[in-house]
Design an enzyme around this catalytic site. Structure first.
Site, PDB file in Angstrom:
ATOM      1  CG  ASN A  70      79.736  12.836 105.203  1.00 16.49           C
ATOM      2  OD1 ASN A  70      80.663  12.125 104.841  1.00 16.49           O
ATOM      3  ND2 ASN A  70      79.926  13.984 105.841  1.00 16.49           N
ATOM      4  CE  LYS A  90      79.688  13.747 109.534  1.00 17.92           C
ATOM      5  NZ  LYS A  90      79.422  14.647 110.664  1.00 17.92           N
ATOM      6  CG  HIS A 134      81.763  18.382 105.915  1.00 14.07           C
ATOM      7  ND1 HIS A 134      82.018  18.413 107.272  1.00 14.07           N
ATOM      8  CD2 HIS A 134      80.549  17.794 105.770  1.00 14.07           C
ATOM      9  CE1 HIS A 134      81.009  17.850 107.916  1.00 14.07           C
ATOM     10  NE2 HIS A 134      80.103  17.472 107.028  1.00 14.07           N
ATOM     11  CD  GLU A 183      82.603  16.441 110.461  1.00 11.96           C
ATOM     12  OE1 GLU A 183      81.643  16.188 111.206  1.00 11.96           O
ATOM     13  OE2 GLU A 183      82.988  15.679 109.552  1.00 11.96           O
ATOM     14  CD  GLU A 234      76.620  19.210 106.528  1.00  8.56           C
ATOM     15  OE1 GLU A 234      76.114  18.158 106.912  1.00  8.56           O
ATOM     16  OE2 GLU A 234      77.835  19.359 106.366  1.00  8.56           O
ATOM     17  N   GLY A 249      76.066  16.692 114.401  1.00  9.72           N
ATOM     18  CA  GLY A 249      76.427  15.744 115.454  1.00  9.72           C
ATOM     19  C   GLY A 249      76.006  16.145 116.851  1.00  9.72           C
ATOM     20  CB  SER A 306      71.156  16.624 114.352  1.00 11.92           C
ATOM     21  OG  SER A 306      72.352  16.850 115.068  1.00 11.92           O
TER      22      SER A 306
END
Length: 252
Positions: free
Chosen positions: A8, A10, A94, A96, A166, A172, A212
């Site tokens: 991904n 991003k 997702h 985010e 996730e 991250g 991560s």
């Protein structure tokens, strides 16, 4: 069924860098018994497709979609548009997008259903925040997210989706979820799928982990029963590093 690793990117890599990444990655030695995808920003789908040519590895994955075929939805991209790029997978829900753009469970469900109708496999992202985990709400949160996301999907003789667990607190952060903890969440997800679609798809659907993931810890996830792959963020931005991660996932 093969394990599945999805890169991904991003909000990285416009068309020039996307094309260069794909060309570099295709020169790498990759495991034969591993399915690989790259989730590319919409503006770079054409460049990635051109650099892939007729190659099917890695598979092209989109990062977002809207649920209508067409209309007055400025800035959005439809499933039928993605089909024209040769997209075979697409992320939905997702964390985010949920956090920064207000994407809800209802929106995620609509997107997943629209993708399936267009012949694209939705990769449904679910996971709890750090606060929710501390409150011991992990199971209830992911049960709700998964049940809503698959409510309008139809099992059609094959696994109709990929589920990506996730945990938001791991993305991250450099603090990945322990594989045993991840397996516990995957087991909850699999039970929800079993209730919705029955034991066959419960066993066949791929549930992958993201948060991560690196070339140093990927093997631990891949050798944990019930974890069928990974959604990889930062470690996928360099094609050589991502290729190393893929080789580490399925060592010879």
């Amino acid at each position: 069924m093969n394990k599945l690793i999805i890169a991904n990117w991003k909000m990285y890599y416009g068309p020039v860098k996307a094309g260069a990444w794909v060309r570099a990655f295709r020169r790498e030695r990759l495991p034969k018994d591993l399915d690989i995808g790259i989730a590319v920003p919409s503006v770079s789908l054409a460049a990635a497709r051109a650099s892939l040519g007729r190659a099917t590895i890695p598979a092209l994955c989109a990062q977002n979609v809207f649920w209508e075929k067409e209309g007055a939805y400025t800035g959005e991209i439809s499933p039928t548009m993605l089909v024209e790029f040769g997209v075979s997978l697409c992320l939905v829900g997702h964390s985010e997008r949920r956090r920064y753009l207000g994407e809800t469970d209802d929106m995620t469900a609509k997107k997943a259903a629209a993708l399936q109708k267009a012949g694209i496999v939705p990769v449904v992202c679910v996971g709890e925040t750090e606060v929710e985990r501390k409150k011991k709400q992990t199971k209830s949160i992911i049960k709700k997210q998964v049940a809503k996301a698959v409510a309008d999907l139809k099992p059609d003789g094959r696994a109709p989706a990929v589920i990506a667990y996730e945990p938001v607190w791991a993305i991250g952060s450099g603090k990945p979820c322990d594989p045993v903890m991840a397996k516990e969440a995957h087991d909850v997800i699999r039970d929800v799928i079993g209730s919705a679609w029955g034991p066959r798809i419960k066993d066949e659907i791929r549930i992958i982990y993201g948060g991560s993931v690196t070339d140093r810890n990927i093997h631990a996830y891949m050798t944990t029963t019930g974890i069928d792959g990974a959604l990889v963020g930062g470690a996928s931005l360099d094609p050589r590093t991502f290729a190393l991660l893929c080789r580490s996932a399925v060592p010879a």
